[in-house]
Design an enzyme around this catalytic site. Structure first.
Site, mmCIF file in Angstrom:
data_model
loop_
_atom_site.group_PDB
_atom_site.id
_atom_site.type_symbol
_atom_site.label_atom_id
_atom_site.label_comp_id
_atom_site.label_asym_id
_atom_site.label_seq_id
_atom_site.Cartn_x
_atom_site.Cartn_y
_atom_site.Cartn_z
ATOM 1 N N LYS A 34 51.599 53.339 37.193
ATOM 2 C CA LYS A 34 51.307 52.560 35.980
ATOM 3 C C LYS A 34 49.901 51.973 36.017
ATOM 4 O O LYS A 34 49.125 52.126 35.075
ATOM 5 C CB LYS A 34 52.329 51.418 35.850
ATOM 6 C CG LYS A 34 51.928 50.358 34.826
ATOM 7 C CD LYS A 34 52.914 49.225 34.743
ATOM 8 C CE LYS A 34 52.827 48.182 35.840
ATOM 9 N NZ LYS A 34 51.915 47.065 35.609
ATOM 10 N N ASN A 35 49.572 51.299 37.116
ATOM 11 C CA ASN A 35 48.301 50.566 37.143
ATOM 12 C C ASN A 35 47.082 51.487 37.231
ATOM 13 O O ASN A 35 45.985 51.088 36.863
ATOM 14 C CB ASN A 35 48.304 49.528 38.271
ATOM 15 C CG ASN A 35 49.251 48.379 37.945
ATOM 16 O OD1 ASN A 35 49.653 48.217 36.796
ATOM 17 N ND2 ASN A 35 49.615 47.594 38.953
ATOM 18 N N ARG A 104 47.729 42.539 29.561
ATOM 19 C CA ARG A 104 46.557 41.953 30.192
ATOM 20 C C ARG A 104 45.543 43.020 30.631
ATOM 21 O O ARG A 104 44.342 42.824 30.535
ATOM 22 C CB ARG A 104 47.046 41.144 31.396
ATOM 23 C CG ARG A 104 46.046 40.181 31.859
ATOM 24 C CD ARG A 104 46.449 39.478 33.086
ATOM 25 N NE ARG A 104 45.276 38.718 33.491
ATOM 26 C CZ ARG A 104 44.262 39.240 34.114
ATOM 27 N NH1 ARG A 104 44.277 40.502 34.444
ATOM 28 N NH2 ARG A 104 43.219 38.497 34.414
ATOM 29 N N CYS A 128 49.984 34.613 32.718
ATOM 30 C CA CYS A 128 51.276 35.253 32.493
ATOM 31 C C CYS A 128 52.268 34.621 33.464
ATOM 32 O O CYS A 128 51.946 33.639 34.128
ATOM 33 C CB CYS A 128 51.174 36.761 32.673
ATOM 34 S SG CYS A 128 50.913 37.234 34.367
ATOM 35 N N ARG A 133 45.618 34.127 36.218
ATOM 36 C CA ARG A 133 44.934 35.393 36.006
ATOM 37 C C ARG A 133 43.558 35.295 35.325
ATOM 38 O O ARG A 133 43.344 35.809 34.224
ATOM 39 C CB ARG A 133 45.859 36.348 35.255
ATOM 40 C CG ARG A 133 47.260 36.222 35.771
ATOM 41 C CD ARG A 133 48.058 37.419 35.935
ATOM 42 N NE ARG A 133 47.530 38.631 36.425
ATOM 43 C CZ ARG A 133 48.165 39.787 36.276
ATOM 44 N NH1 ARG A 133 49.290 39.851 35.629
ATOM 45 N NH2 ARG A 133 47.658 40.869 36.791
ATOM 46 N N ASP A 319 52.974 43.131 44.778
ATOM 47 C CA ASP A 319 53.927 43.717 43.838
ATOM 48 C C ASP A 319 55.249 44.109 44.502
ATOM 49 O O ASP A 319 56.219 44.399 43.809
ATOM 50 C CB ASP A 319 53.310 44.961 43.157
ATOM 51 C CG ASP A 319 52.161 44.586 42.238
ATOM 52 O OD1 ASP A 319 52.043 43.405 41.880
ATOM 53 O OD2 ASP A 319 51.370 45.485 41.880
ATOM 54 N N ILE A 341 48.639 35.982 46.805
ATOM 55 C CA ILE A 341 47.806 36.525 45.722
ATOM 56 C C ILE A 341 48.009 35.764 44.408
ATOM 57 O O ILE A 341 47.037 35.357 43.773
ATOM 58 C CB ILE A 341 48.084 38.036 45.494
ATOM 59 C CG1 ILE A 341 47.977 38.814 46.816
ATOM 60 C CG2 ILE A 341 47.135 38.615 44.438
ATOM 61 C CD1 ILE A 341 46.596 38.864 47.445
ATOM 62 N N ARG A 411 58.440 47.734 31.196
ATOM 63 C CA ARG A 411 56.979 47.854 31.194
ATOM 64 C C ARG A 411 56.488 48.663 32.383
ATOM 65 O O ARG A 411 55.423 49.261 32.329
ATOM 66 C CB ARG A 411 56.345 46.463 31.282
ATOM 67 C CG ARG A 411 56.545 45.618 30.055
ATOM 68 C CD ARG A 411 55.887 44.289 30.220
ATOM 69 N NE ARG A 411 54.439 44.470 30.176
ATOM 70 C CZ ARG A 411 53.586 43.564 29.785
ATOM 71 N NH1 ARG A 411 54.016 42.388 29.388
ATOM 72 N NH2 ARG A 411 52.310 43.805 29.781
HETATM 73 N N1 EPU Z 1 41.205 36.490 40.561
HETATM 74 C C1 EPU Z 1 40.301 35.468 40.463
HETATM 75 N N2 EPU Z 1 39.247 35.622 39.618
HETATM 76 C C2 EPU Z 1 39.083 36.741 38.852
HETATM 77 C C3 EPU Z 1 40.010 37.792 38.972
HETATM 78 C C4 EPU Z 1 41.076 37.636 39.851
HETATM 79 O O1 EPU Z 1 40.426 34.447 41.108
HETATM 80 O O2 EPU Z 1 38.114 36.798 38.094
HETATM 81 C C5 EPU Z 1 42.334 36.334 41.490
HETATM 82 C C6 EPU Z 1 43.672 36.314 40.742
HETATM 83 O O3 EPU Z 1 43.942 35.046 40.217
HETATM 84 C C7 EPU Z 1 44.631 36.739 41.802
HETATM 85 C C8 EPU Z 1 43.821 37.722 42.639
HETATM 86 O O4 EPU Z 1 42.452 37.475 42.326
HETATM 87 O O5 EPU Z 1 44.924 35.620 42.596
HETATM 88 C C9 EPU Z 1 44.125 39.174 42.416
HETATM 89 O O6 EPU Z 1 43.929 39.495 41.054
HETATM 90 P P1 EPU Z 1 43.425 40.919 40.600
HETATM 91 O O7 EPU Z 1 42.299 40.713 39.633
HETATM 92 O O8 EPU Z 1 43.196 41.776 41.777
HETATM 93 O O9 EPU Z 1 44.687 41.452 39.798
HETATM 94 P P2 EPU Z 1 44.684 42.290 38.486
HETATM 95 O O10 EPU Z 1 43.631 43.312 38.483
HETATM 96 O O11 EPU Z 1 44.788 41.396 37.318
HETATM 97 C C10 EPU Z 1 46.250 44.200 39.379
HETATM 98 C C11 EPU Z 1 47.575 44.782 38.993
HETATM 99 C C12 EPU Z 1 48.693 43.814 39.344
HETATM 100 C C13 EPU Z 1 48.637 43.527 40.844
HETATM 101 C C14 EPU Z 1 47.255 42.977 41.219
HETATM 102 C C15 EPU Z 1 47.082 42.742 42.700
HETATM 103 C C16 EPU Z 1 46.943 46.126 37.080
HETATM 104 C C17 EPU Z 1 47.078 46.377 35.629
HETATM 105 N N3 EPU Z 1 47.577 45.057 37.554
HETATM 106 O O12 EPU Z 1 46.108 43.020 38.600
HETATM 107 O O13 EPU Z 1 49.910 44.472 39.050
HETATM 108 O O14 EPU Z 1 49.626 42.595 41.188
HETATM 109 O O15 EPU Z 1 46.240 43.917 40.788
HETATM 110 O O16 EPU Z 1 47.306 43.903 43.402
HETATM 111 O O17 EPU Z 1 46.316 46.894 37.778
HETATM 112 C C18 EPU Z 1 52.200 44.619 38.482
HETATM 113 O O18 EPU Z 1 52.059 45.852 38.418
HETATM 114 O O19 EPU Z 1 53.328 44.071 38.478
HETATM 115 C C19 EPU Z 1 51.006 43.782 38.578
HETATM 116 C C20 EPU Z 1 51.027 42.495 38.277
#
Ligand code: EPU
Length: 433
Positions: A34-35, A104, A128, A133, A319, A341, A411
């Site tokens: 998915k991601n 998101r 969320c 996030r 995850d 995380i 989802r």
């Molecule tokens: N973070 C910051 N500042 C930022 C961006 C992120 O502090 O500007 C922090 C977040 O608050 C969090 C950490 O960094 O504590 C990790 O966030 P990240 O940006 O890596 O997550 P993401 O890209 O929003 C993706 C996956 C998530 C998965 C995370 C971590 C997608 C669409 N989503 O989210 O997947 O948990 O990486 O591996 O790729 C899921 O599939 O259930 C899911 C939530």
């Protein structure tokens, strides 16, 4: 514009009814990630040529991403597990709030949209169920590539100043290895003028998959899968045909389903290296795992406590924290699980407790004392992975468990109950109303 939507869920207010206590056997097929699929779809914005993506999972999140791309002017054609995206006629640089808020990951479109058109407007996606996030790192990186970024009334506006609307390469150091920020910036840098370096980049397999697609489109990307990614911008990218990697989180969920039911099950296809930390923890817990290169076969009879700390890849994935907690709720001994995380990703604890799990919380740490049996109960899936955790607990529990909150589950898991039932589970989708 042609756009085919996955048939909506026909049951009103659906829930899963799980009769626990059935062992699993045989094999479960893993869908595309998915991601990965979501970000690969966003990358189609970088070119005027059609992009064909294969191994796309049939999920409501994919449908939502298709709707967002369609709203930006992309032609989206879904054919079974393939999707064709044609961004020749992008006519919008503003994504609608309701759509971005519902998914998101669609915020990641800001990078390719800006690089291609010189302007992008994205509503801030907001928090969320699992945490706040933020997108600070995405914005900081775009600025380092020369974009002017303002945030007003909840909308991020990014503009490339000057003639030609071309971002320029730059050096970016991420304060945290954000997956979404790394992906956004890789896509933006692919069409920038000159070289970009992203330090402290995310190393997740989905980042490597994005690099694979970008390279197939003619981009010059090195180092994906390490802490430093270098991208040399090119003038244009072209169309391609590309298959998404198997979903490591879905695969891990089925391995855990086998472990919690003390079963013998093969899960395929997988890329075993994507599941390194998960395999290690399952083995530490007493499961035997055979790796045949494209599939993993798990055999479990006795499961013991292990400690887990979630970390960015290659560490243990956040995850799979909730699904692994369900397993450890049935293990011998006390496990210590720390979520590092996301600040609000332990809401499943209260639901597991309703099923008889013995869990004590302190801050972001859960102390899970295994019990000899869980008991079926009505429970709520509080986010996608928490919902999967509830289904796993239901597979092992005595009696009937009903899991509500399927809008999350649908989802991210393609036909979860169908796949588990094919391996011997007894799950029915019924109406809760
Ligand atoms: N973070 C910051 N500042 C930022 C961006 C992120 O502090 O500007 C922090 C977040 O608050 C969090 C950490 O960094 O504590 C990790 O966030 P990240 O940006 O890596 O997550 P993401 O890209 O929003 C993706 C996956 C998530 C998965 C995370 C971590 C997608 C669409 N989503 O989210 O997947 O948990 O990486 O591996 O790729 C899921 O599939 O259930 C899911 C939530």
């Amino acid at each position: 514009m042609t756009y085919t939507i996955v048939p909506p869920q026909k049951i009103l207010n659906p829930q899963l009814e799980i009769a626990g206590g059935h062992a699993l056997s045989g094999e479960i097929r893993v869908s595309g990630a998915k991601n990965s699929a979501l970000v690969l779809m966003a990358a189609c914005l970088l070119t005027r040529d059609p992009i064909r993506l294969r191994n796309i999972p049939p999920l409501t999140d994919i449908t939502a991403m298709g709707e967002i791309l369609a709203a930006l002017g992309v032609q989206v054609i879904r054919q079974g597990e393939a999707i064709e995206l044609n961004g020749d006629h992008i006519n919008q640089s503003t994504a609608p709030y309701e759509l971005v808020n519902s998914l998101r990951a669609s915020f990641f479109c800001i990078g390719p949209l800006l690089a291609r058109t010189g302007m992008a407007k994205m509503p801030l996606p907001g928090g969320c169920q699992i945490g706040s996030r933020p997108v600070v790192e995405h914005v900081k990186g775009l600025k380092a590539l020369g974009a002017q970024v303002t945030i007003d009334h909840g909308v991020v506006t990014a503009v490339v100043p000057g003639q030609g609307h071309r971002l320029r390469g730059g050096r970016i150091h991420l304060d945290c290895p954000s997956v979404g920020a790394t992906e956004t910036l890789m896509m933006a840098a692919a069409l920038a003028d000159g070289e970009t370096t992203i330090d402290n980049a995310a190393q997740e397999p989905e980042v490597v998959d994005l690099a694979g697609l970008l390279i197939a489109m003619g981009a010059r990307v090195r180092g994906a899968g390490t802490q430093t990614i270098t991208i040399v911008g090119v003038d244009r990218l072209h169309g391609t045909d590309y298959a998404v990697i198997p979903d490591r989180i879905e695969a891990g969920t089925y391995l855990l389903a086998a472990a919690i039911t003390r079963s013998h099950l093969r899960v395929a296809p997988v890329i075993p290296e994507h599941l390194g930390a998960v395999i290690t923890k399952l083995e530490e817990a007493g499961c035997r795992i055979e790796n045949d290169g494209i599939g993993l076969t798990l055999r479990a009879d006795h499961v013991r406590a292990v400690d887990l700390r979630t970390q960015p890849f290659p560490g243990f994935p956040t995850d799979l924290q909730a699904p692994f907690m369900s397993l450890l709720a049935t293990a011998e001994g006390t496990s210590v699980i720390t979520e590092n995380i996301f600040e609000n990703r332990l809401q499943h604890v209260a639901e597991l407790q309703r099923m008889g799990a013995s869990i004590r919380m302190k801050g972001n740490t859960a102390f899970v004392e295994g019990v000899s049996r869980l008991s079926g109960a009505p429970v709520q899936g509080t986010d996608l992975r928490a919902s999967a955790a509830m289904v796993l607990a239901g597979l092992a529990a005595e009696g009937i468990t009903t899991v509500q909150g399927l809008e999350y589950l649908d989802r991210g898991y393609a036909d979860l109950e169908g796949k588990l039932n094919g391996a011997g589970a007894a799950i029915r989708r019924t109406s809760a109303s």
